[in-house]
Design a protein around this motif. Structure first.
Motif, PDB file in Angstrom:
ATOM      1  N   TYR A 240       0.843  -1.283  -0.003  1.00 13.95           N
ATOM      2  CA  TYR A 240       0.029   0.037  -0.015  1.00 13.95           C
ATOM      3  C   TYR A 240       0.837   1.122  -0.133  1.00 13.95           C
ATOM      4  N   TYR A 241       0.339   2.308  -0.630  1.00 12.33           N
ATOM      5  CA  TYR A 241       0.825   3.583  -0.771  1.00 12.33           C
ATOM      6  C   TYR A 241      -0.369   4.592  -0.429  1.00 12.33           C
ATOM      7  N   ARG A 242       0.157   6.188   0.018  1.00 12.42           N
ATOM      8  CA  ARG A 242      -0.896   6.882   0.035  1.00 12.42           C
ATOM      9  C   ARG A 242      -0.337   8.218  -0.503  1.00 12.42           C
ATOM     10  N   PHE A 243      -1.253   9.212  -0.843  1.00 12.93           N
ATOM     11  CA  PHE A 243      -0.831  10.618  -0.886  1.00 12.93           C
ATOM     12  C   PHE A 243      -0.663  11.038   0.403  1.00 12.93           C
ATOM     13  N   PRO A 244       0.326  11.794   0.755  1.00 12.66           N
ATOM     14  CA  PRO A 244       0.351  12.176   2.150  1.00 12.66           C
ATOM     15  C   PRO A 244      -0.792  13.105   2.633  1.00 12.66           C
ATOM     16  N   GLY A 245      -1.212  12.550   3.618  1.00  9.33           N
ATOM     17  CA  GLY A 245      -2.712  13.167   4.062  1.00  9.33           C
ATOM     18  C   GLY A 245      -3.919  12.782   3.671  1.00  9.33           C
ATOM     19  N   ALA A 246      -4.117  11.977   2.647  1.00 11.89           N
ATOM     20  CA  ALA A 246      -5.203  11.446   2.010  1.00 11.89           C
ATOM     21  C   ALA A 246      -5.949  10.303   3.187  1.00 11.89           C
ATOM     22  N   PRO A 247      -7.160  10.242   2.774  1.00 10.55           N
ATOM     23  CA  PRO A 247      -7.794   9.491   3.952  1.00 10.55           C
ATOM     24  C   PRO A 247      -8.018   7.987   3.348  1.00 10.55           C
ATOM     25  N   GLY A 248      -7.833   7.828   2.010  1.00 10.45           N
ATOM     26  CA  GLY A 248      -7.705   6.322   1.557  1.00 10.45           C
ATOM     27  C   GLY A 248      -6.190   5.895   1.140  1.00 10.45           C
ATOM     28  N   SER A 249      -6.210   4.763   0.748  1.00  9.83           N
ATOM     29  CA  SER A 249      -4.751   4.099   0.181  1.00  9.83           C
ATOM     30  C   SER A 249      -4.916   3.622  -1.281  1.00  9.83           C
ATOM     31  N   ILE A 250      -3.615   3.272  -1.727  1.00 10.92           N
ATOM     32  CA  ILE A 250      -3.506   2.782  -2.972  1.00 10.92           C
ATOM     33  C   ILE A 250      -2.685   1.402  -2.856  1.00 10.92           C
ATOM     34  N   GLY A 251      -3.519   0.413  -3.279  1.00 10.63           N
ATOM     35  CA  GLY A 251      -2.631  -0.930  -2.967  1.00 10.63           C
ATOM     36  C   GLY A 251      -2.352  -1.592  -4.368  1.00 10.63           C
ATOM     37  N   VAL A 252      -1.355  -2.379  -4.496  1.00 10.74           N
ATOM     38  CA  VAL A 252      -0.860  -3.005  -5.638  1.00 10.74           C
ATOM     39  C   VAL A 252      -0.944  -4.510  -5.531  1.00 10.74           C
ATOM     40  N   ILE A 253      -1.401  -5.312  -6.326  1.00  6.53           N
ATOM     41  CA  ILE A 253      -1.486  -6.794  -6.155  1.00  6.53           C
ATOM     42  C   ILE A 253      -0.655  -7.528  -7.464  1.00  6.53           C
ATOM     43  N   THR A 254       0.525  -7.882  -7.095  1.00  4.52           N
ATOM     44  CA  THR A 254       1.345  -8.259  -8.210  1.00  4.52           C
ATOM     45  C   THR A 254       1.658  -9.686  -8.644  1.00  4.52           C
ATOM     46  N   PRO A 255       0.834 -10.430  -8.822  1.00  4.36           N
ATOM     47  CA  PRO A 255       1.065 -11.967  -8.787  1.00  4.36           C
ATOM     48  C   PRO A 255       1.952 -12.176  -9.997  1.00  4.36           C
ATOM     49  N   MET A 256       2.032 -11.316 -11.066  1.00  7.94           N
ATOM     50  CA  MET A 256       2.733 -11.721 -12.224  1.00  7.94           C
ATOM     51  C   MET A 256       4.101 -11.008 -12.165  1.00  7.94           C
ATOM     52  N   SER A 257       4.215  -9.803 -11.523  1.00  2.53           N
ATOM     53  CA  SER A 257       5.360  -8.979 -11.532  1.00  2.53           C
ATOM     54  C   SER A 257       6.441  -9.303 -10.294  1.00  2.53           C
ATOM     55  N   HIS A 258       5.575  -9.462  -9.075  1.00  3.01           N
ATOM     56  CA  HIS A 258       6.517  -9.439  -7.972  1.00  3.01           C
ATOM     57  C   HIS A 258       5.651 -10.524  -7.234  1.00  3.01           C
ATOM     58  N   ASN A 259       6.264 -11.622  -7.053  1.00  7.41           N
ATOM     59  CA  ASN A 259       5.768 -12.816  -6.498  1.00  7.41           C
ATOM     60  C   ASN A 259       5.738 -12.592  -4.912  1.00  7.41           C
ATOM     61  N   PHE A 260       4.351 -12.788  -4.334  1.00 11.18           N
ATOM     62  CA  PHE A 260       4.415 -12.682  -2.833  1.00 11.18           C
ATOM     63  C   PHE A 260       3.918 -13.895  -2.149  1.00 11.18           C
ATOM     64  N   CYS A 261       4.289 -15.035  -2.726  1.00 14.19           N
ATOM     65  CA  CYS A 261       3.709 -16.311  -2.183  1.00 14.19           C
ATOM     66  C   CYS A 261       4.458 -16.473  -0.753  1.00 14.19           C
ATOM     67  N   ASP A 262       5.708 -15.718  -0.500  1.00 12.95           N
ATOM     68  CA  ASP A 262       6.103 -16.183   0.833  1.00 12.95           C
ATOM     69  C   ASP A 262       5.221 -15.559   1.869  1.00 12.95           C
ATOM     70  N   ARG A 263       4.540 -14.774   1.611  1.00 11.83           N
ATOM     71  CA  ARG A 263       3.600 -14.278   2.813  1.00 11.83           C
ATOM     72  C   ARG A 263       2.484 -14.868   2.699  1.00 11.83           C
ATOM     73  N   CYS A 264       1.994 -15.951   2.106  1.00 13.72           N
ATOM     74  CA  CYS A 264       0.763 -16.491   1.891  1.00 13.72           C
ATOM     75  C   CYS A 264       0.239 -16.972   3.287  1.00 13.72           C
ATOM     76  N   ASN A 265      -0.960 -16.774   3.616  1.00 13.78           N
ATOM     77  CA  ASN A 265      -1.635 -17.073   4.824  1.00 13.78           C
ATOM     78  C   ASN A 265      -2.979 -17.566   4.683  1.00 13.78           C
ATOM     79  N   ARG A 266      -3.137 -17.943   3.635  1.00 15.53           N
ATOM     80  CA  ARG A 266      -4.473 -18.666   3.350  1.00 15.53           C
ATOM     81  C   ARG A 266      -4.786 -19.913   2.306  1.00 15.53           C
ATOM     82  N   MET A 267      -5.976 -20.426   2.507  1.00 16.66           N
ATOM     83  CA  MET A 267      -6.360 -21.471   1.635  1.00 16.66           C
ATOM     84  C   MET A 267      -7.695 -21.173   1.010  1.00 16.66           C
ATOM     85  N   ARG A 268      -8.327 -22.103   0.258  1.00 16.05           N
ATOM     86  CA  ARG A 268      -9.356 -21.841  -0.433  1.00 16.05           C
ATOM     87  C   ARG A 268     -10.088 -23.021  -0.480  1.00 16.05           C
ATOM     88  N   LEU A 269     -11.667 -22.712  -0.334  1.00 12.63           N
ATOM     89  CA  LEU A 269     -12.500 -23.840  -0.265  1.00 12.63           C
ATOM     90  C   LEU A 269     -13.477 -23.444  -1.555  1.00 12.63           C
TER      91      LEU A 269
END
Ligand code: SAM
Ligand code: SF4
Length: 357
Positions: free
Chosen positions: A264-293
């Protein structure tokens, strides 16, 4: 490669070992830590494989071979699985699909899950088309927060991407209802597609200056049903962030509740944030905390690949499902091997709607 030859759901990942079967009792209360040291506290539950939209990156226009009614887990069966996993450390549940709101009386399932000791967070992923009708009953039943898919801020584009005219106005009514009943934090999921919505990245980001919303950009993941889209229409989150930085400085931000794979990132002082989910460009599987049913009771250790364990059969036979859960943990892979423009790493998956995205 022939797409029609692929099964709706890939084959089973195997059965519990004799040791796992023998330890069913003692395993029932120990944490769900996999072979790579990752502890599972989060379950994404697909309540249906059906959907009222046909998003171009997700489902083919003609739909998919749907599951039969008797193949679907009942709400009682889903709640039983959650009750079994809670003493093993499950804390958070997300209801997804397909489109979860097309399944009747979803609030009944929410009430059942809300009563399970140890479950402290229930969320919903939805396209919001039906949310205005259900927001209040779901909130009362115990849904804490929602993620809403919205790929454009323009009516004609939303309707075209969803391949369903009239979607935009219903989604806007759903968003209003989500705010009104107090689902928080509110996350918007935007699938990035070059030539279709990438010129709106800055407009989406600008929303976070006005509202406490969390706009998350997602890189398209290749499946059998969307290869045509993903091959030519990919845009990396790095490129999206570079464009956003042209309209304002961004600082790294703490993620909202339910922080998963997004950065996540934000514009300084902004109430909301900007997130990026990068399955293709930056693998994040080392932080995986889930399973699926899946909606038909397959426990999947990974969104992609062909590993899944059938929980429905032992559940309906009155057997303990603990060894089957342990087995799924044991085979949880280190990472996925998706490759843009190829469905080789998707394990025969046609669409994310089959596994709950
Ligand atoms: N129908 C609900 C919705 O659209 O939010 C829930 C299910 S949908 C499969 C869950 C999420 O997966 C949505 O945010 C959707 O945009 C995303 N999604 C679906 N197919 C995708 C793909 N091929 N690549 C990236 N995201 C995808
Ligand atoms: Fe349906 Fe969600 Fe897939 Fe769109 S992304 S077709 S809304 S399941």
């Amino acid at each position: 490669m022939s797409r029609t030859a692929l099964p709706l759901h890939p084959t089973v990942s195997g059965a519990p070992s004799p040791g796992e079967l023998a330890r069913a009792g003692s395993d029932a209360g120990s944490p769900m830590t996999d072979g790579f040291g990752r502890t599972i506290r989060y379950l994404r539950i697909s309540v249906t494989d059906k959907c009222n939209l046909r998003c171009v990156y997700c489902m083919p226009e003609e739909g998919l071979p749907w599951l039969r009614r008797d193949e679907l887990l009942s709400y009682e069966e889903i709640a039983e699985i959650v009750r079994t996993m809670a003493p093993m450390g499950l804390e958070r549940v997300r209801l997804t699909g397909g489109e979860p709101l097309v399944r009747r009386d979803l609030h009944r399932l929410v009430e059942m899950i809300d009563r399970v000791p140890g479950i402290r967070d229930i969320s919903l992923s939805t396209n919001a088309v039906l949310l205005a009708d259900h927001a209040e009953s779901l909130r009362e039943a115990g849904v804490d927060r929602v993620n809403i898919s919205l790929d454009s801020l323009r009516e004609d584009r939303v309707d075209a991407i969803a391949r369903r005219p009239g979607s935009f106005s219903k989604i806007m009514a759903g968003l209003d209802a989500a705010e009104r009943v107090g689902f928080a934090p509110l996350k918007l999921n935007v699938v990035l597609m070059a030539g279709q919505n990438d010129d709106e990245v800055e407009d989406f980001a600008a929303i976070t200056r006005e509202r406490p919303w969390h706009v998350r950009f997602i890189e398209v993941m290749p499946t059998g049903a969307n290869l045509g889209v993903s091959a030519e229409a990919t845009l990396s989150c790095d490129e999206a962030l570079a464009r956003i930085r042209r309209i304002g400085e961004l600082e790294p931000a703490e993620g909202p509740t339910g922080n998963g794979p997004a950065r996540y990132y934000r514009f300084p002082g902004a109430p909301g944030s900007i997130g990026v989910i990068t399955p293709m460009s930056h693998n994040f599987c080392d932080r995986c905390n889930r399973m699926r049913l899946t909606a038909d009771g397959q426990l999947r250790p990974c969104l992609f690949g062909d590993l899944q364990t059938d929980l429905r059969t032992p559940l309906r036979a009155g057997e303990s499902i603990v060894p089957f859960i342990r087995h799924t943990l044991r085979v949880k892979p280190e990472r996925h091997w998706l490759e843009q423009g190829s469905d080789a790493g998707s394990g025969g998956l046609q669409a994310l709607s089959q596994t709950g995205g």
